[in-house]
Enzyme design. Structure first.
Site, short mmCIF file in Angstrom:
data_model
loop_
_atom_site.label_atom_id
_atom_site.label_comp_id
_atom_site.label_asym_id
_atom_site.label_seq_id
_atom_site.Cartn_x
_atom_site.Cartn_y
_atom_site.Cartn_z
N THR A 1 -5.80 2.18 9.22
CA THR A 1 -4.92 3.25 9.69
C THR A 1 -5.69 4.31 10.48
OG1 THR A 1 -3.45 2.86 7.82
CG2 THR A 1 -3.17 4.94 8.97
N ILE B 1 -0.70 -1.74 7.69
CA ILE B 1 -1.74 -1.49 8.72
C ILE B 1 -3.06 -1.28 7.98
CG2 ILE B 1 -2.56 -0.07 10.63
CD1 ILE B 1 0.27 0.89 11.13
N ASP B 2 -3.91 -2.29 8.02
CA ASP B 2 -5.26 -2.11 7.49
C ASP B 2 -6.10 -1.58 8.63
OD1 ASP B 2 -7.23 -2.23 5.49
OD2 ASP B 2 -8.07 -3.99 6.48
N ASP C 1 -0.61 -5.04 3.10
CA ASP C 1 -1.05 -3.81 3.77
C ASP C 1 -0.44 -3.83 5.17
OD1 ASP C 1 -2.24 -1.61 4.80
OD2 ASP C 1 -4.28 -2.14 4.21
N GLU D 1 0.81 -1.21 0.00
CA GLU D 1 0.00 0.00 0.00
C GLU D 1 0.85 1.26 0.00
OE1 GLU D 1 -2.92 0.52 3.17
OE2 GLU D 1 -3.66 2.29 2.12
N ASP E 1 -5.88 -4.73 0.69
CA ASP E 1 -6.85 -4.88 1.78
C ASP E 1 -7.49 -6.26 1.78
OD1 ASP E 1 -6.68 -2.13 2.71
OD2 ASP E 1 -7.82 -1.56 0.93
C1 LIP Z 1 -9.02 0.91 4.70
C2 LIP Z 1 -9.97 -0.28 4.59
C3 LIP Z 1 -11.35 0.17 5.00
C4 LIP Z 1 -11.83 1.07 3.92
C5 LIP Z 1 -10.90 2.26 3.78
C6 LIP Z 1 -9.45 1.86 3.63
P1 LIP Z 1 -6.37 1.29 5.12
O1 LIP Z 1 -7.67 0.51 4.52
O2 LIP Z 1 -9.64 -1.40 5.20
O3 LIP Z 1 -12.25 -0.90 5.10
O4 LIP Z 1 -13.14 1.49 4.19
O5 LIP Z 1 -11.28 2.99 2.64
O6 LIP Z 1 -9.17 1.32 2.37
O7 LIP Z 1 -6.23 2.53 4.31
O8 LIP Z 1 -6.60 1.58 6.55
O9 LIP Z 1 -5.24 0.36 4.88
#
Ligand code: LIP
Length: 276
Positions: free
Chosen positions: A97, A94-95, A92, A71, A223
């Site tokens: 963030t 940190i999914d 990713d 990412e 993601d």
């Molecule tokens: C997030 C996703 C979340 C989505 C956000 C974003 P990040 O990932 O997991 O579900 O709604 O748009 O993509 O940016 O925290 O890695």
């Protein structure tokens, strides 16, 4: 290297745990070094970047011939988001963030491996929840060592618990996102709607049976790559937002315990254009 998916899993688990401890160590620091990306709802921290580097440095040393999509490297232009048939680690760091900067524990490291564009190995580690999910195609998926299975009993969407997200866009598409949720609540009178703030954890919740269906327009391949194989191995189904074949790069996903729920969802939601 041969077909050593068990070895790929072992290395992914190892580096996911390391990455998780880095996240856990800084989690309580009230002031994360936050930068915005596309807008105020799309964030990156120094930890996202450091964790992505940690994971890629490790996997590159172990598997120098493999390809990588991450990412933060894609966001800052250092890497292209282009999936080939080569063994490709899709990461990713940190999914969730936004959760991370708010000290909300729904954050996960997501490490997937695609071979010939198909997800084969996935690890999703939520260090603040003490949950480690993994799956290997053909060998099942597990949460903290316990075999996962999707919820079996619910085939009528009116009884379903659904996960979705409002996403990070702050434009007129929000109207459609809200209208879709309203329609699902009013037409199907579903059991409930949940938003964890992490696509990977939403999908893993389908795998464990904690929710019956998750849908969203907007997430990226990093993601969903790892959790896709975890859901598949738990007996679940993942498609694009039209209910057609799953394409990791499509940025529109529905994931459910069975195809009947997907068939009932699709006519009830308006598609959201991702161009922009
Ligand atoms: C997030 C996703 C979340 C989505 C956000 C974003 P990040 O990932 O997991 O579900 O709604 O748009 O993509 O940016 O925290 O890695």
């Amino acid at each position: 290297e041969g077909d050593s998916r068990v070895n790929f899993l072992k290395e992914a688990l190892h580096i996911a745990r390391e990455a998780g401890s880095v996240i856990a160590n800084v989690f309580q620091e009230t002031k994360q070094n936050v930068q915005t990306k596309a807008n105020c709802a799309d964030l990156v921290t120094e930890t996202d970047k450091a964790v992505e580097k940690l994971i890629f440095d490790y996997l590159r040393t172990k598997f120098p011939s493999h390809s990588f999509i991450g990412e933060e490297s894609v966001s800052d232009g250092a890497m292209q988001c282009h999936l080939t048939e080569n063994h490709t680690w899709v990461v990713d760091p940190i999914d969730g963030t936004m959760n991370f900067v708010h000290m909300n524990p729904n954050v996960a490291v997501s490490i997937g491996l695609a071979i010939n564009k198909q997800t084969e190995v996935g690890v999703v580690y939520a260090p603040m929840l003490d949950q480690i999910y993994f799956g290997v195609r053909g060998h099942g998926s597990f949460l903290n060592g316990r075999r996962l299975s999707v919820s079996k009993s619910i085939t009528d969407i009116s009884q379903a618990l659904i996960a979705t997200e409002f996403g990070s866009r702050r434009d007129e598409s929000v109207t459609t996102v809200c209208a879709n949720i309203q329609n699902i609540l009013m037409k199907h009178k579903v059991g409930g709607i949940r938003c964890t703030g992490s696509a990977a954890l939403n999908m893993c919740s389908v795998a464990s049976g904690a929710v019956d269906l998750y849908y969203e327009w907007g997430p990226q391949c990093w993601d969903v790559c790892a959790s896709h194989v975890i859901v598949h191995e738990a007996g679940g189904v993942t498609t694009d937002a039209l209910g057609q074949n799953f394409d990791m790069m499509s940025r529109s996903y529905i994931c459910a315990s069975n195809k009947h729920l997907i068939e009932q969802l699709v006519p009830s939601v308006t598609q959201i254009s991702l161009a922009q």
